[in-house]
Design a protein around this motif. Sequence first.
Motif, PDB file in Angstrom:
ATOM      1  N   HIS A  63     -49.165  13.368  -2.500  1.00 16.40           N
ATOM      2  CA  HIS A  63     -49.362  14.431  -1.069  1.00 16.40           C
ATOM      3  C   HIS A  63     -48.781  15.685  -0.507  1.00 16.40           C
ATOM      4  CE1 HIS A  63     -52.896  16.461   1.493  1.00 16.40           C
ATOM      5  NE2 HIS A  63     -53.141  16.228   0.797  1.00 16.40           N
ATOM      6  N   LYS A  64     -49.264  16.484  -0.295  1.00 19.60           N
ATOM      7  CA  LYS A  64     -47.924  17.765   0.663  1.00 19.60           C
ATOM      8  C   LYS A  64     -47.819  16.913   2.323  1.00 19.60           C
ATOM      9  CE  LYS A  64     -51.782  20.598   1.831  1.00 19.60           C
ATOM     10  NZ  LYS A  64     -52.019  22.319   1.817  1.00 19.60           N
ATOM     11  N   ALA A  65     -48.541  16.607   2.662  1.00 24.37           N
ATOM     12  CA  ALA A  65     -48.884  16.084   3.866  1.00 24.37           C
ATOM     13  C   ALA A  65     -47.794  14.373   3.971  1.00 24.37           C
ATOM     14  CB  ALA A  65     -50.097  14.927   4.103  1.00 24.37           C
ATOM     15  N   ASP A  66     -47.249  14.269   2.888  1.00 21.46           N
ATOM     16  CA  ASP A  66     -46.244  13.648   2.853  1.00 21.46           C
ATOM     17  C   ASP A  66     -44.926  13.928   2.958  1.00 21.46           C
ATOM     18  OD1 ASP A  66     -47.997   9.977   2.988  1.00 21.46           O
ATOM     19  OD2 ASP A  66     -48.944  11.569   1.406  1.00 21.46           O
ATOM     20  N   VAL A  67     -44.838  14.814   1.922  1.00 20.08           N
ATOM     21  CA  VAL A  67     -43.205  15.606   1.887  1.00 20.08           C
ATOM     22  C   VAL A  67     -43.097  16.247   2.690  1.00 20.08           C
ATOM     23  CG1 VAL A  67     -42.680  17.512   0.471  1.00 20.08           C
ATOM     24  CG2 VAL A  67     -44.801  16.335  -0.954  1.00 20.08           C
ATOM     25  N   LEU A  68     -44.064  17.128   3.673  1.00 15.24           N
ATOM     26  CA  LEU A  68     -44.238  17.492   4.488  1.00 15.24           C
ATOM     27  C   LEU A  68     -43.264  16.046   5.973  1.00 15.24           C
ATOM     28  CD1 LEU A  68     -46.851  20.100   5.085  1.00 15.24           C
ATOM     29  CD2 LEU A  68     -43.966  20.230   5.043  1.00 15.24           C
ATOM     30  N   LEU A  69     -43.936  14.893   6.023  1.00 17.36           N
ATOM     31  CA  LEU A  69     -43.967  14.254   7.355  1.00 17.36           C
ATOM     32  C   LEU A  69     -42.125  13.461   6.862  1.00 17.36           C
ATOM     33  CD1 LEU A  69     -44.788  11.745   8.933  1.00 17.36           C
ATOM     34  CD2 LEU A  69     -45.533  10.526   7.111  1.00 17.36           C
ATOM     35  N   GLU A  70     -41.843  13.731   5.769  1.00 15.80           N
ATOM     36  CA  GLU A  70     -40.390  13.123   5.496  1.00 15.80           C
ATOM     37  C   GLU A  70     -40.291  14.465   5.711  1.00 15.80           C
ATOM     38  OE1 GLU A  70     -37.386  10.749   2.022  1.00 15.80           O
ATOM     39  OE2 GLU A  70     -40.044  11.085   1.477  1.00 15.80           O
ATOM     40  N   ALA A  71     -39.913  15.359   5.530  1.00 18.24           N
ATOM     41  CA  ALA A  71     -38.764  16.945   5.808  1.00 18.24           C
ATOM     42  C   ALA A  71     -39.178  17.022   7.001  1.00 18.24           C
ATOM     43  CB  ALA A  71     -39.814  18.351   5.394  1.00 18.24           C
ATOM     44  N   LEU A  72     -39.837  16.082   8.347  1.00 21.90           N
ATOM     45  CA  LEU A  72     -39.892  17.009   9.053  1.00 21.90           C
ATOM     46  C   LEU A  72     -39.478  15.338  10.178  1.00 21.90           C
ATOM     47  CD1 LEU A  72     -43.756  18.362  10.521  1.00 21.90           C
ATOM     48  CD2 LEU A  72     -41.423  19.610  10.106  1.00 21.90           C
ATOM     49  N   SER A  73     -39.496  14.823  10.059  1.00 22.70           N
ATOM     50  CA  SER A  73     -38.917  12.989  10.421  1.00 22.70           C
ATOM     51  C   SER A  73     -37.393  13.055  10.313  1.00 22.70           C
ATOM     52  CB  SER A  73     -39.243  12.116   9.455  1.00 22.70           C
ATOM     53  OG  SER A  73     -40.717  11.533   9.419  1.00 22.70           O
ATOM     54  N   VAL A  74     -37.219  14.136   8.741  1.00 27.14           N
ATOM     55  CA  VAL A  74     -35.234  14.421   8.775  1.00 27.14           C
ATOM     56  C   VAL A  74     -34.474  15.076   9.163  1.00 27.14           C
ATOM     57  CG1 VAL A  74     -33.845  15.506   7.375  1.00 27.14           C
ATOM     58  CG2 VAL A  74     -35.425  13.449   6.118  1.00 27.14           C
TER      59      VAL A  74
END
Length: 217
Positions: A63-74
């Motif tokens: 899901h796009k939310a999971d992509v953003l979750l990892e992007a923001l964590s990094v």
Amino acid sequence: MTTEPTAPPAARRGRKRSEEGRLAILTAAYEQVTEVGYHALTIEGIAARAGSSKRTVYRWWSHKADVLLEALSVKADLRISTSDHGSWAADLSAFLADSYALARVPGLAPVLRALMAEAQIDPGFGQRFRDGFLTRRRAALATLTDRAARRGDLPPTDPELIADMVFGTFWYWLLARDEIPADALLDGLTDLLTGPANPPGGGAHESTRDTRDTKEH
């Protein structure tokens, strides 16, 4: 007798390409969401910007939310300091300043709100959000409190309570007040969480301002 140079194993080349592709997708997701917003963001758009394909994106994230979750964590790991600035007050001041500076990046605060909302609607994503972002941020702060405890300047306050106050304040302002506070609040929060451990003759407020003045000059 000479021999031909041995080529790197195919699997190693594949891992390198996969990591490069993953980072390109995370970068594309972060850049695009700050431009178009969470609701207009699509997997197709992320893939196109990254020079990848939808299939590749879905190979790693559902899901796009999971992509953003990892992007923001990094991004948070890279942008929010956990370095040793010499004292608990200075460490906390830098951590808070970096955290709120990241939240002030145009378009980012709405994304954080959207991910928090998604976490309330989708229990599965909610768990991933807690594990991949909230707990990860608390662990970063724990680096500071652990170091302060070893240094001997951590106030006699439960580090978990310190984390609750730091991140509770952040999310309260972001979600309930729909704004990012001014630096004066960060100074006050630093004072509140460092005051008891200050040496005689020096206040936390002075330490906080001195830290910021040093950065500015």
